[in-house]
Design a protein around this motif. Structure first.
Motif, PDB file in Angstrom:
ATOM      1  N   LYS A 230       0.838  -1.195   0.000  1.00 28.02           N
ATOM      2  CA  LYS A 230       0.000   0.000   0.000  1.00 28.02           C
ATOM      3  C   LYS A 230       0.875   1.246   0.000  1.00 28.02           C
ATOM      4  N   LYS A 231       0.283   2.331  -0.379  1.00 23.18           N
ATOM      5  CA  LYS A 231       1.025   3.583  -0.501  1.00 23.18           C
ATOM      6  C   LYS A 231       1.691   3.950   0.832  1.00 23.18           C
ATOM      7  N   GLY A 232       2.902   4.441   0.721  1.00 24.18           N
ATOM      8  CA  GLY A 232       3.655   4.849   1.903  1.00 24.18           C
ATOM      9  C   GLY A 232       4.579   3.779   2.434  1.00 24.18           C
ATOM     10  N   ASN A 233       4.352   2.524   2.077  1.00 22.79           N
ATOM     11  CA  ASN A 233       5.214   1.435   2.547  1.00 22.79           C
ATOM     12  C   ASN A 233       6.457   1.291   1.679  1.00 22.79           C
ATOM     13  N   THR A 234       7.518   0.799   2.292  1.00 20.39           N
ATOM     14  CA  THR A 234       8.768   0.524   1.587  1.00 20.39           C
ATOM     15  C   THR A 234       9.144  -0.938   1.773  1.00 20.39           C
ATOM     16  N   ILE A 235       9.469  -1.588   0.688  1.00 24.88           N
ATOM     17  CA  ILE A 235       9.931  -2.982   0.742  1.00 24.88           C
ATOM     18  C   ILE A 235      11.437  -2.965   0.873  1.00 24.88           C
ATOM     19  N   LYS A 236      11.937  -3.527   1.955  1.00 21.67           N
ATOM     20  CA  LYS A 236      13.376  -3.575   2.213  1.00 21.67           C
ATOM     21  C   LYS A 236      13.865  -4.992   1.924  1.00 21.67           C
ATOM     22  N   ILE A 237      14.800  -5.100   0.994  1.00 17.46           N
ATOM     23  CA  ILE A 237      15.267  -6.404   0.526  1.00 17.46           C
ATOM     24  C   ILE A 237      16.761  -6.551   0.788  1.00 17.46           C
ATOM     25  N   SER A 238      17.139  -7.674   1.356  1.00 18.59           N
ATOM     26  CA  SER A 238      18.537  -8.054   1.463  1.00 18.59           C
ATOM     27  C   SER A 238      18.776  -9.156   0.445  1.00 18.59           C
ATOM     28  N   VAL A 239      19.736  -8.966  -0.425  1.00 22.69           N
ATOM     29  CA  VAL A 239      19.970  -9.915  -1.504  1.00 22.69           C
ATOM     30  C   VAL A 239      21.442 -10.305  -1.577  1.00 22.69           C
ATOM     31  N   LYS A 240      21.687 -11.583  -1.787  1.00 24.52           N
ATOM     32  CA  LYS A 240      23.050 -12.082  -1.964  1.00 24.52           C
ATOM     33  C   LYS A 240      23.141 -12.792  -3.305  1.00 24.52           C
ATOM     34  N   LEU A 241      24.084 -12.365  -4.140  1.00 25.96           N
ATOM     35  CA  LEU A 241      24.297 -12.993  -5.434  1.00 25.96           C
ATOM     36  C   LEU A 241      25.259 -14.170  -5.245  1.00 25.96           C
ATOM     37  N   VAL A 242      24.748 -15.367  -5.356  1.00 29.48           N
ATOM     38  CA  VAL A 242      25.525 -16.574  -5.066  1.00 29.48           C
ATOM     39  C   VAL A 242      26.468 -16.922  -6.201  1.00 29.48           C
ATOM     40  N   SER A 243      25.975 -16.912  -7.436  1.00 34.24           N
ATOM     41  CA  SER A 243      26.820 -17.279  -8.569  1.00 34.24           C
ATOM     42  C   SER A 243      26.356 -16.594  -9.839  1.00 34.24           C
ATOM     43  N   VAL A 244      27.302 -16.447 -10.770  1.00 34.58           N
ATOM     44  CA  VAL A 244      27.032 -15.869 -12.082  1.00 34.58           C
ATOM     45  C   VAL A 244      27.700 -16.761 -13.120  1.00 34.58           C
ATOM     46  N   LYS A 245      26.915 -17.248 -14.075  1.00 32.50           N
ATOM     47  CA  LYS A 245      27.457 -18.120 -15.126  1.00 32.50           C
ATOM     48  C   LYS A 245      26.874 -17.713 -16.469  1.00 32.50           C
ATOM     49  N   ASN A 246      27.690 -17.862 -17.509  1.00 31.63           N
ATOM     50  CA  ASN A 246      27.116 -17.663 -18.831  1.00 31.63           C
ATOM     51  C   ASN A 246      26.341 -18.917 -19.219  1.00 31.63           C
ATOM     52  N   GLU A 247      25.617 -18.860 -20.339  1.00 31.78           N
ATOM     53  CA  GLU A 247      24.741 -19.963 -20.730  1.00 31.78           C
ATOM     54  C   GLU A 247      25.509 -21.274 -20.895  1.00 31.78           C
ATOM     55  N   GLU A 248      26.697 -21.194 -21.524  1.00 32.66           N
ATOM     56  CA  GLU A 248      27.487 -22.410 -21.755  1.00 32.66           C
ATOM     57  C   GLU A 248      27.947 -23.029 -20.440  1.00 32.66           C
ATOM     58  N   GLU A 249      28.421 -22.188 -19.515  1.00 30.33           N
ATOM     59  CA  GLU A 249      28.874 -22.683 -18.211  1.00 30.33           C
ATOM     60  C   GLU A 249      27.723 -23.318 -17.444  1.00 30.33           C
ATOM     61  N   PHE A 250      26.557 -22.674 -17.506  1.00 27.40           N
ATOM     62  CA  PHE A 250      25.395 -23.190 -16.786  1.00 27.40           C
ATOM     63  C   PHE A 250      24.978 -24.553 -17.338  1.00 27.40           C
ATOM     64  N   GLN A 251      24.936 -24.675 -18.671  1.00 29.66           N
ATOM     65  CA  GLN A 251      24.528 -25.936 -19.283  1.00 29.66           C
ATOM     66  C   GLN A 251      25.506 -27.060 -18.944  1.00 29.66           C
ATOM     67  N   LYS A 252      26.798 -26.765 -18.965  1.00 29.78           N
ATOM     68  CA  LYS A 252      27.795 -27.769 -18.610  1.00 29.78           C
ATOM     69  C   LYS A 252      27.628 -28.220 -17.164  1.00 29.78           C
ATOM     70  N   GLU A 253      27.354 -27.257 -16.280  1.00 30.97           N
ATOM     71  CA  GLU A 253      27.161 -27.594 -14.868  1.00 30.97           C
ATOM     72  C   GLU A 253      25.917 -28.452 -14.683  1.00 30.97           C
ATOM     73  N   MET A 254      24.828 -28.106 -15.373  1.00 30.80           N
ATOM     74  CA  MET A 254      23.603 -28.883 -15.258  1.00 30.80           C
ATOM     75  C   MET A 254      23.791 -30.298 -15.791  1.00 30.80           C
ATOM     76  N   GLN A 255      24.516 -30.433 -16.900  1.00 30.93           N
ATOM     77  CA  GLN A 255      24.781 -31.753 -17.462  1.00 30.93           C
ATOM     78  C   GLN A 255      25.621 -32.593 -16.514  1.00 30.93           C
ATOM     79  N   ALA A 256      26.600 -31.943 -15.868  1.00 31.88           N
ATOM     80  CA  ALA A 256      27.445 -32.657 -14.909  1.00 31.88           C
ATOM     81  C   ALA A 256      26.627 -33.125 -13.707  1.00 31.88           C
ATOM     82  N   LYS A 257      25.703 -32.263 -13.243  1.00 34.00           N
ATOM     83  CA  LYS A 257      24.856 -32.625 -12.112  1.00 34.00           C
ATOM     84  C   LYS A 257      23.916 -33.774 -12.478  1.00 34.00           C
ATOM     85  N   GLN A 258      23.381 -33.724 -13.689  1.00 37.43           N
ATOM     86  CA  GLN A 258      22.494 -34.792 -14.129  1.00 37.43           C
ATOM     87  C   GLN A 258      23.238 -36.109 -14.254  1.00 37.43           C
ATOM     88  N   ALA A 259      24.478 -36.037 -14.781  1.00 38.29           N
ATOM     89  CA  ALA A 259      25.292 -37.250 -14.912  1.00 38.29           C
ATOM     90  C   ALA A 259      25.618 -37.833 -13.537  1.00 38.29           C
TER      91      ALA A 259
END
Length: 322
Positions: A128-157
């Protein structure tokens, strides 16, 4: 991967969260209608559009926690794209690298001002108006598409390897139990190469059922201890009604042991199938009546079996494979 986390989560569509990162030095900066401050800055390349990011967050309005990914038990994963709306949380990620933590303030006024009128009446009370949403966020990892796919394939294997190891360890234990059961009940079943036992009570006629054919079955499933858990014959047991179980044989629509057992039969056959747990539901359970790693028995009758020119239109009764 998840899709848009904020502001969808703030509209009550998610239950994410994170513990507060604390204070931190420096002033808040503004981007895309929100304020943010990096409270932990780890050296590294910032996330870029197109990257796959994994993050935790906690969102609060005053003392009310409205989102908590830690309580959910897993970090959120999404493909980073451009912020679509004012106040969209993704706008801060290009300013963060893996390991960074930030505090973000988003005004509810900002979100509400850009929201279609028909949606405003459906927002949660805290939005509602007047309220503020306060968020604490932690970025755990960043991967490009190729890195992500390789990791997922390794996990599946790795997961497949673990499942095969569990299967190899469980099969001899189940086989011993089955041999004891057969001896006790004076049964002499046949056995398939993979370990399914079966007894044909009525042979049926015609060609043996083969992969790709459409089978229509009557069945009752029970545990080795005799507890019935599913049937399309006895309505007191079944939960799929009395329709025939209809499926395409050998196409993975059934649990493996059931699928293989049916291929030992002909149209009109009546039989009993004995499935070791790795060829049934394994460590999973389809019902409170079925414990993990349960050996299953299916009393079956092949009502019909025919070559399938097209996928079966009705798979709703396929209980042993669902």
């Amino acid at each position: 991967m998840t899709k848009r986390i904020i502001p969808i989560a703030l509209l009550g569509a998610a239950t994410l969260g994170i513990t507060s990162c604390g204070g931190g030095k420096g002033d808040f900066k503004k981007v895309n209608g929100l304020e943010y401050k990096i409270v932990k800055d780890v050296e590294g390349k910032n996330a870029a559009i197109g990257d796959i990011i994994e993050f935790h967050l906690v969102a609060k309005v005053d003392t009310l926690t409205v989102a908590d990914s830690y309580k959910q038990g897993q970090a959120q994963i999404t493909k980073l794209d451009s912020a679509r709306n004012i106040g969209d949380l993704v706008a801060i990620f290009p300013h963060m690298s893996a390991g960074d933590s930030a505090i973000v303030n988003i005004s509810c006024d900002t979100i509400l001002s850009k929201m279609p009128a028909e949606q405003i009446g459906r927002v949660p009370e805290w939005m509602k108006k007047g309220n503020t949403i306060k968020i604490s966020v932690k970025l755990v990892s960043v991967k490009n598409e190729e890195e992500f796919q390789k990791e997922m394939q390794a996990k599946q294997a790795e997961q497949m390897k673990k499942m095969e190891e569990q299967k190899a360890a469980q099969m001899p234990l189940d086989d011993q139990k089955l041999q004891e059961y057969f001896t006790k009940n004076n049964l002499k079943p046949q056995k398939t190469a993979s370990g399914v036992y079966y007894i044909v009570h009525k042979p049926g006629a015609g060609a043996q059922i083969a992969k790709g054919m459409t089978a229509k079955m009557k069945y009752t499933g029970k545990t080795l201890e005799g507890v019935a858990f599913d049937s399309n014959i006895d309505t007191a047991i079944g939960h799929h009604g009395t329709d025939l179980l209809t499926f395409q044989v050998g196409m993975g629509q059934m649990i493996p042991g059931f699928d293989e057992g049916v291929q030992q039969l002909k149209k009109g056959a009546k039989a009993t199938l004995y499935l070791p747990s790795p060829l049934a539901y394994g460590p999973n359970s389809p019902s409170p009546l079925v414990a993990p790693n349960s050996i299953l028995i299916f009393e079956v009758e092949v009502a019909d079996a025919s070559a399938a020119s097209a996928p079966s239109p009705d798979m709703s009764a396929a209980a042993p494979g669902r």
